[in-house]
Design an enzyme around this catalytic site. Sequence first.
Site, PDB file in Angstrom:
ATOM      1  N   ASN A 123       0.833  -1.193   0.000  1.00 34.96           N
ATOM      2  CA  ASN A 123       0.000   0.000   0.000  1.00 34.96           C
ATOM      3  C   ASN A 123       0.878   1.258   0.000  1.00 34.96           C
ATOM      4  O   ASN A 123       1.993   1.226  -0.507  1.00 34.96           O
ATOM      5  CB  ASN A 123      -1.002  -0.017   1.165  1.00 34.96           C
ATOM      6  N   ARG A 124       0.405   2.358   0.566  1.00 36.37           N
ATOM      7  CA  ARG A 124       1.017   3.668   0.330  1.00 36.37           C
ATOM      8  C   ARG A 124       1.752   4.221   1.546  1.00 36.37           C
ATOM      9  O   ARG A 124       1.331   4.013   2.687  1.00 36.37           O
ATOM     10  CB  ARG A 124      -0.062   4.666  -0.101  1.00 36.37           C
ATOM     11  N   HIS A 149       3.524  -0.123  -2.630  1.00 36.76           N
ATOM     12  CA  HIS A 149       3.808  -1.555  -2.762  1.00 36.76           C
ATOM     13  C   HIS A 149       5.296  -1.888  -2.831  1.00 36.76           C
ATOM     14  O   HIS A 149       5.725  -2.751  -3.608  1.00 36.76           O
ATOM     15  CB  HIS A 149       3.094  -2.118  -3.985  1.00 36.76           C
ATOM     16  N   HIS A 223      -1.563 -10.065  -2.871  1.00 36.72           N
ATOM     17  CA  HIS A 223      -2.381  -9.184  -3.702  1.00 36.72           C
ATOM     18  C   HIS A 223      -3.140  -9.981  -4.783  1.00 36.72           C
ATOM     19  O   HIS A 223      -3.038  -9.684  -5.971  1.00 36.72           O
ATOM     20  CB  HIS A 223      -1.497  -8.125  -4.352  1.00 36.72           C
ATOM     21  N   SER A 224      -3.889 -10.990  -4.357  1.00 34.39           N
ATOM     22  CA  SER A 224      -4.644 -11.792  -5.322  1.00 34.39           C
ATOM     23  C   SER A 224      -5.928 -11.093  -5.748  1.00 34.39           C
ATOM     24  O   SER A 224      -6.545 -10.350  -4.971  1.00 34.39           O
ATOM     25  CB  SER A 224      -4.982 -13.158  -4.729  1.00 34.39           C
ATOM     26  N   TYR A 225      -6.307 -11.353  -7.000  1.00 33.40           N
ATOM     27  CA  TYR A 225      -7.546 -10.848  -7.586  1.00 33.40           C
ATOM     28  C   TYR A 225      -8.503 -12.027  -7.744  1.00 33.40           C
ATOM     29  O   TYR A 225      -8.271 -12.926  -8.549  1.00 33.40           O
ATOM     30  CB  TYR A 225      -7.282 -10.238  -8.963  1.00 33.40           C
ATOM     31  N   GLN A 328      -7.584  -4.235   2.887  1.00 34.49           N
ATOM     32  CA  GLN A 328      -7.887  -3.331   1.785  1.00 34.49           C
ATOM     33  C   GLN A 328      -8.855  -4.007   0.819  1.00 34.49           C
ATOM     34  O   GLN A 328      -8.561  -5.067   0.262  1.00 34.49           O
ATOM     35  CB  GLN A 328      -6.600  -2.949   1.042  1.00 34.49           C
ATOM     36  N   GLU A 353      -6.988  -7.514   0.653  1.00 31.19           N
ATOM     37  CA  GLU A 353      -5.584  -7.593   1.026  1.00 31.19           C
ATOM     38  C   GLU A 353      -5.437  -7.338   2.528  1.00 31.19           C
ATOM     39  O   GLU A 353      -5.508  -6.202   2.984  1.00 31.19           O
ATOM     40  CB  GLU A 353      -4.780  -6.557   0.242  1.00 31.19           C
TER      41      GLU A 353
END
Length: 388
Positions: A123-124, A149, A223-225, A328, A353
């Site tokens: 993330n940021r 990331h 970070h899976s979709y 997230q 996430e």
Amino acid sequence: MTMSLLLRSLIIFTATAVFANGAEPPTPAAGSAASTQPTTKTTMQIESQAFGTTPAGDEVTKFTLTNTKGHSISVMNWGATLMEVNVPDRDGKLANVNLCFDSLKPYLSGHPYFGSSVGRFCNRIEHGKFAIDGVDYQVTLNAGKHHLHGGKKGFTYKTWDSATYQTDDAVGVKFNLTSPDGEEGYPGTVDATVDYQWNDDNELTIDFAATTDAATHINMTNHSYWNLGGAGSGSAMDHVAVIEADEILDVDEDLIPTGTINSVDGTVFDFRTSRSFGERVDTLAATKGYDHCYVVRGTTGQMRRAATVSDPKTGRVLEIETTQPGMQLYTANHLPGTDKSAGAGMHEAFCLETQHYPNTPNRPAFPTTLLKPGSKMRETTVHRFSVE
């Protein structure tokens, strides 16, 4: 027991099961929603195969872990990446429910973090700046004026060492990476591990761990979709979700947490009772959908339920439990529908996430991500697949 694998070799671990027939388990094509019937096996299996070579000359290996029901996951040592997750629908038909590519090349640069292990800091981080013990650090700016990331060459774009293993009721692969002092601007040499484990209950356990020789910030996630209808099956916005969170992080126009924590009550972010992702996704015009960090209900560091998502069409269900403080929700708002995303377009998947909060190094009230010598970071998330 840890065992090395030769490329293209098959290692079979003994597990107790009822024999159904001698056919090999089906292997759906990577990234495909095509379905086949699962096949019961007498043993759990780990298969390894060559998946390509990086520009630096590193050999990439893909590992497929299959349980005694014939359901499988695959992972690879490039980016310690989760690739396929092949699980049945209510009719028993298998499909891969995790977006992935069928070759190495798209993973080498500029992909949407498909299944990636993200670090050092997922993330940021605002302006890529933070201080530790009065010393200022500047990490890579790779998302406009901010850090995202882990930077340009974070954990996602590294070749990890790998070892397979067996427990009484599961098989797995453990990946290890050493990140040198100063990489992407972070202090300290970090030894990180990502451990994927798969069992007969269709539970995928991901365990992250790290140690350091100097104080540094660590925040790792997968970070899976996901698309429970099958990767490539179209929109995932009809999926129905419950998120175990009463609060969400307040963010500015760059999605940087301000430090304020807001109630979800009466807002578009309230998933405490089941509703589809698509019911209100269009109201979030500025971000084109959800891209927000939830405060997972319960005690940080203890395993508890974070989310449950189901697909009404196929009956597949994904339950997530975690020790992490946050999660997230990202509704794949920027997938281009091209080869860069294996053909998947906007809102054709969702990410959940589990992680520590974004920008934690600059928000001392958040659960800390500071790791010091002599301590160990360890966080665990379980993805459980079933049908209804």
